[in-house]
Design an enzyme around this catalytic site. Structure first.
Site, mmCIF file in Angstrom:
data_model
loop_
_atom_site.group_PDB
_atom_site.id
_atom_site.type_symbol
_atom_site.label_atom_id
_atom_site.label_comp_id
_atom_site.label_asym_id
_atom_site.label_seq_id
_atom_site.Cartn_x
_atom_site.Cartn_y
_atom_site.Cartn_z
ATOM 1 N N GLN A 382 0.839 -1.196 0.000
ATOM 2 C CA GLN A 382 0.000 0.000 0.000
ATOM 3 C C GLN A 382 0.871 1.243 0.000
ATOM 4 O O GLN A 382 1.959 1.228 0.556
ATOM 5 C CB GLN A 382 -0.856 0.038 1.267
ATOM 6 C CG GLN A 382 -1.797 -1.131 1.414
ATOM 7 C CD GLN A 382 -2.453 -1.127 2.776
ATOM 8 O OE1 GLN A 382 -1.774 -1.085 3.805
ATOM 9 N NE2 GLN A 382 -3.763 -1.153 2.799
ATOM 10 N N HIS A 386 -0.278 7.498 7.792
ATOM 11 C CA HIS A 386 -1.123 7.806 8.944
ATOM 12 C C HIS A 386 -0.823 9.202 9.434
ATOM 13 O O HIS A 386 0.337 9.585 9.537
ATOM 14 C CB HIS A 386 -0.892 6.792 10.067
ATOM 15 C CG HIS A 386 -1.304 5.410 9.669
ATOM 16 N ND1 HIS A 386 -0.427 4.515 9.106
ATOM 17 C CD2 HIS A 386 -2.510 4.794 9.697
ATOM 18 C CE1 HIS A 386 -1.077 3.396 8.819
ATOM 19 N NE2 HIS A 386 -2.340 3.536 9.162
ATOM 20 N N HIS A 519 -6.106 7.046 8.693
ATOM 21 C CA HIS A 519 -5.448 6.085 7.797
ATOM 22 C C HIS A 519 -5.710 6.575 6.376
ATOM 23 O O HIS A 519 -6.844 6.909 6.053
ATOM 24 C CB HIS A 519 -6.062 4.688 7.906
ATOM 25 C CG HIS A 519 -6.189 4.158 9.296
ATOM 26 N ND1 HIS A 519 -5.338 3.221 9.806
ATOM 27 C CD2 HIS A 519 -7.079 4.428 10.279
ATOM 28 C CE1 HIS A 519 -5.706 2.925 11.043
ATOM 29 N NE2 HIS A 519 -6.759 3.640 11.354
#
Ligand SMILES: [Zn+2]
Ligand SMILES: [Zn+2]
Length: 651
Positions: A382, A386, A519
Site C-alpha cells: 500500500q 497515517h 489512515h
C-alpha cells in the site's frame, strides 16, 4: 386520501379515492411517462398498478434509474425461467436474482446440461414472450395455498417454508401461465424488456452448497435500451482486450506461481520499473504534503496484534507462525507499526499533526485471491500513511489529502471523473460504534466541509462507516468507463483510545489529549493500481511509466556501430532503453516494438549514420526524420519530467 406526487420541480398534492392505483394517480397528475415502470410509495419500491389505500408520497421510478434497472433485470430473470419452462418439460426453476458484478441477472434451474444451441433457443423464446406482452400481475396467497401452488417445485416449497411464517400471506408474480414466488416489484408487462442478452451457462448448487442438488446457472444482462446493451457488450469486449493479466504477460510485467504462493505476485524487471516510478512519484508527493517516510518490519509478535484489535477482529485473514514458543503474525496493516513510532516521544499540540508514510507490504489471507491477477493479492503493497491529528485539525488534514487525490488523478493521470463517497454512521443504531456522539458529529462535519470547500460533490453512504470512524472513499473512472475504488481517507477513534494504544499529545493547558488517527492511501494498493492503470492505458503507458522508454533499431548491419553508440548515449542519460540489432527486417522490428507498446523507436539507417543524426518513430506510427540526438534527449527528458500522458515528440 391525500397523495403527494414527487416531481422534479417539487410536489403535486391532491385527494384520491382509496384504492386508486399508482398508475392512475400518475396519469391524473400528468406525471406518467412511457419510461415509468414502478413507483416508490412512502419510500418503498412497489408495482406501478399497486392500489394505494393511505396518505403518502408517490415518486415515479423510471426504467433508466438505478432502481428501474434492477426491476428490469429481475423481470428478465422471470422471463428467462418462463422460456426455459416452455422449452424443457420438467425443468425446476430455483432462484433468479439480479447481480451487480457483472451487471445482470441469472436463474439457477434444475435441468439437463445446455449447449450453445440451447442458449440460442432460450433467448429466442424470451423474445417471443416479450412480444406476447403479458401483463405482469402480483397476487397474494396464504402460506398453505402457496405450498399447494408450488407443490411441483421442491425448491420453491423450501423457499416458501423458510420465508413465509405459518398463517401469513406472501406474493407471487404471474405472466401468462408462468407464476413465480416473489416479492417483486416487476415491470408492468413483458414488452418493457428491450435490450437483453444471455451470456453464459455454468454449474451451481442449491444454496451454494456442493452437497446439494446441482443446478444449471443461465446468466444474462439487460439494459433499458438496445443501444445501452450494445455499449455495454462493446465495453466488455474492450475490457477483455485490456485485461491486465493478458497485457502483463505480453509485456512481461509480472508472474504468478500459485504452486508456491497463490496470489503472491512477482514483479519482473519491467514491472518493477513501473512500481519504482509510481513509488518515487508518490514519495515526492508525500514529502510535499508533510508525510515523512518510515519503515516498519513485516512481522510482529501477536502481543501487538492483540493490542491493535487485529487478533480479535482480523485473525482469520492473518498469516501466523510459531517460533520458540511465541506466536508472530505477518502484518495485515501498517498502522500499529506507525503507532509505535508515534509513541517514541511526547508530542505537544504545536507539533501536530504527526504524519508518517510507508510503502508497507502487508499480508492478508484473501480466500478468492487466486485468479484475479493483481486485483486481489495476498501480499499487498500500500502507499500507506497515517496522520495523528487534533480534532480541530481533521478538516485541514482531510483537505490536504483531497488535494493529493486531485494532484494524482486529475493533474497527473488526467482522469477527471472521480466519485467521492462519505460513509457515516447509522444514526438509528449508534451503540455499535466506538467514540462519543460529539466526536462523530464533529468529525463527519469536518469531512463534509473539506469536500465542500473544494467544490467536490459527494454521495453520503449512511450506515456504511466502520465502527471506529467515518471515511471518504474515492472511485476513479478508467478509459472505458469503469469505476475503481482507489483512495481511502479513514478516521479512527479506536486505536488511539485508552483501551488500545492510549495515544496522547499535550494541549495548550498542559493536559494530555487523545489524537484522532487518519489512515490514508491514495493509490490504495500499488499492486491493484498497477492492474488498473495497465487496463486504463491498455498497456500504452505514458513515457515516464513505460518499462522500456526507447528502443534503438538498425536497418542494416552496416549501421550497427553507430546505433550502438546512440544506445550507449541514451543509456548514460538514464533512460530505460534497449536495442534490437537482430537480422529482422525494419518492418518486423517496428511491429515487435508496437506489440510491446514501446513509446519511441530510434531508427538508424545509412542516412542517419552519415548525417550523424537519428530518426524517431512513436508507437502511433508518427515519424520525425533526421533529428539531432541532443534534441531528442532534451525532449525525452522534458516529457518524462512533465509526466505527460501523451507522446509529443513526433507530433
Ligand atoms: Zn422474482
Ligand atoms: Zn492504517
Amino acid at each position: 386520501m391525500l397523495i403527494k406526487v414527487q416531481t422534479r420541480e417539487g410536489f403535486i398534492e391532491r385527494e384520491f379515492k382509496n384504492g386508486t392505483t399508482g398508475k392512475e394517480i400518475l396519469e391524473q397528475t400528468g406525471t406518467l411517462t412511457s419510461s415509468t415502470i414502478a413507483i416508490k410509495f412512502n419510500g418503498t419500491l412497489t408495482d406501478l398498478d399497486r392500489e394505494i389505500n393511505e396518505d403518502g408520497i408517490i415518486a415515479p421510478v423510471l426504467i433508466n434509474s438505478e432502481e428501474g434497472i434492477h426491476i428490469l433485470r429481475h423481470s428478465a430473470a422471470h422471463i428467462l425461467a418462463q422460456a426455459v419452462m416452455e422449452l424443457y418439460k420438467g425443468a425446476l426453476p430455483a432462484v433468479g436474482p439480479v447481480t451487480d458484478d457483472p451487471p445482470g441477472f441469472f436463474y439457477d434451474i434444475q435441468m439437463d446440461d445446455l449447449d450453445d444451441d440451447g442458449i440460442r433457443k432460450i433467448e429466442e423464446k424470451m423474445r417471443e414472450i416479450v412480444k406476447r406482452d403479458y401483463k405482469i400481475k402480483r397476487k397474494e396467497f396464504e402460506r398453505k395455498d402457496l405450498l399447494k401452488m408450488f407443490a411441483w417445485n421442491k425448491f420453491k416449497v423450501q423457499l416458501i417454508e423458510e420465508n413465509v411464517p405459518p398463517g401469513q400471506k406472501s406474493s407471487v408474480y404471474e405472466q401468462g401461465d408462468f407464476v413465480d414466488f416473489c416479492r417483486g416489484p416487476h415491470l408492468p408487462s413483458t414488452s418493457y424488456l428491450k435490450g437483453f442478452k444471455l451470456l453464459s451457462v455454468s454449474r451451481a448448487y442449491w444454496k451454494g452448497n456442493e452437497m446439494n442438488e446441482s443446478l444449471v446457472r443461465i446468466a444474462g444482462t439487460a439494459f433499458p435500451s438496445e443501444t445501452e446493451l450494445k455499449e455495454y457488450l462493446a465495453m466488455v469486449e474492450e475490457a477483455k482486450k485490456r485485461d491486465h493479466r493478458k497485457i502483463g504477460s505480453e509485456m512481461d510485467l509480472f508472474v504468478m506461481r500459485p504452486e508456491y504462493g497463490p496470489a503472491f505476485p512477482l514483479y519482473t524487471p519491467k514491472g518493477t520499473a513501473i512500481r519504482n516510478e509510481l513509488m518515487n512519484y508518490m514519495k515526492q508527493l508525500n514529502w510535499k504534503h508533510g508525510y515523512e517516510e518510515v519503515w516498519t518490519p513485516h512481522a510482529f509478535k501477536t502481543t501487538l496484534w492483540e493490542k491493535s484489535g487485529h487478533m480479535s477482529h482480523y485473525r482469520d485473514n492473518m498469516f501466523l507462525m510459531d517460533i520458540e514458543n511465541e506466536t508472530y503474525g505477518m502484518k495485515p496493516m501498517n498502522c500499529p507499526g506507525h503507532i509505535l513510532i508515534f509513541q517514541r516521544k511526547a508530542w505537544s499540540y504545536r507539533e501536530m499533526p504527526a504524519r508518517f508514510s510507508e510503502f508497507g507490504t502487508v499480508y492478508r489471507y484473501e480466500r478468492s485471491g487466486v485468479t484475479s491477477g493483481l486485483l486481489r493479492v495476498r501480499s499487498i503493497t500500500q502507499d500507506d500513511g497515517h496522520a495523528f491529528v487534533r480534532i480541530d485539525q481533521i478538516e485541514e488534514e482531510v483537505g490536504n489529502l483531497l488535494d493529493m487525490v486531485n494532484e494524482v488523478f486529475v493533474d497527473t493521470f488526467k482522469i477527471r471523473e472521480l466519485k467521492f463517497k462519505l460513509s457515516t454512521r447509522d444514526e438509528n443504531n449508534t451503540s455499535k460504534y466506538t467514540g462519543s456522539s460529539e466526536i462523530w458529529e464533529k468529525a463527519t462535519n469536518s469531512l463534509k466541509k473539506s469536500l465542500e470547500k473544494r467544490g467536490l460533490s459527494y454521495e453520503i453512504k449512511e450506515g456504511e462507516a466502520a465502527f471506529y470512524g467515518p471515511k471518504i472513499d474515492v472511485d476513479v473512472r478508467d478509459a472505458i468507463g469503469r469505476y475503481w475504488q482507489l483512495s481511502t481517507i479513514q478516521l479512527d477513534f479506536f486505536m488511539p483510545d485508552s483501551s488500545h494504544f492510549d495515544l496522547k499529545y499535550i494541549d495548550e493547558n498542559n493536559t494530555p489529549q487523545q489524537p484522532v488517527m487518519i489512515h490514508r492511501a491514495i493509490f490504495g494498493s500499488l499492486d491493484r493500481f498497477i492492474g488498473v492503470i495497465t487496463e486504463h492505458f491498455a498497456g500504452s503507458f505514458p513515457l515516464w511509466l513505460s518499462p522500456i522508454q526507447v528502443r534503438i533499431v538498425n536497418i542494416s548491419e552496416k549501421t550497427r556501430e553507430y546505433a550502438q553508440k546512440v544506445h550507449l548515449e541514451l543509456r548514460e542519460q538514464g533512460f530505460r532503453v534497449d536495442a534490437d540489432f537482430s537480422q529482422d527486417t525494419i518492418n518486423k522490428k517496428i511491429r515487435n516494438s508496437h506489440k510491446e507498446k514501446i513509446p519511441y523507436l530510434v531508427i538508424i539507417g545509412d542516412k542517419e549514420a552519415s548525417a550523424n543524426r537519428i530518426s524517431v518513430r512513436d508507437r502511433k506510427d508518427r515519424q520525425k526524420n533526421l533529428i539531432e540526438l541532443g534534441e531528442f534527449i532534451k525532449n525525452v527528458k522534458e516529457e518524462v519530467a512533465s509526466k505527460n500522458t501523451e507522446l509529443n515528440i513526433c507530433s
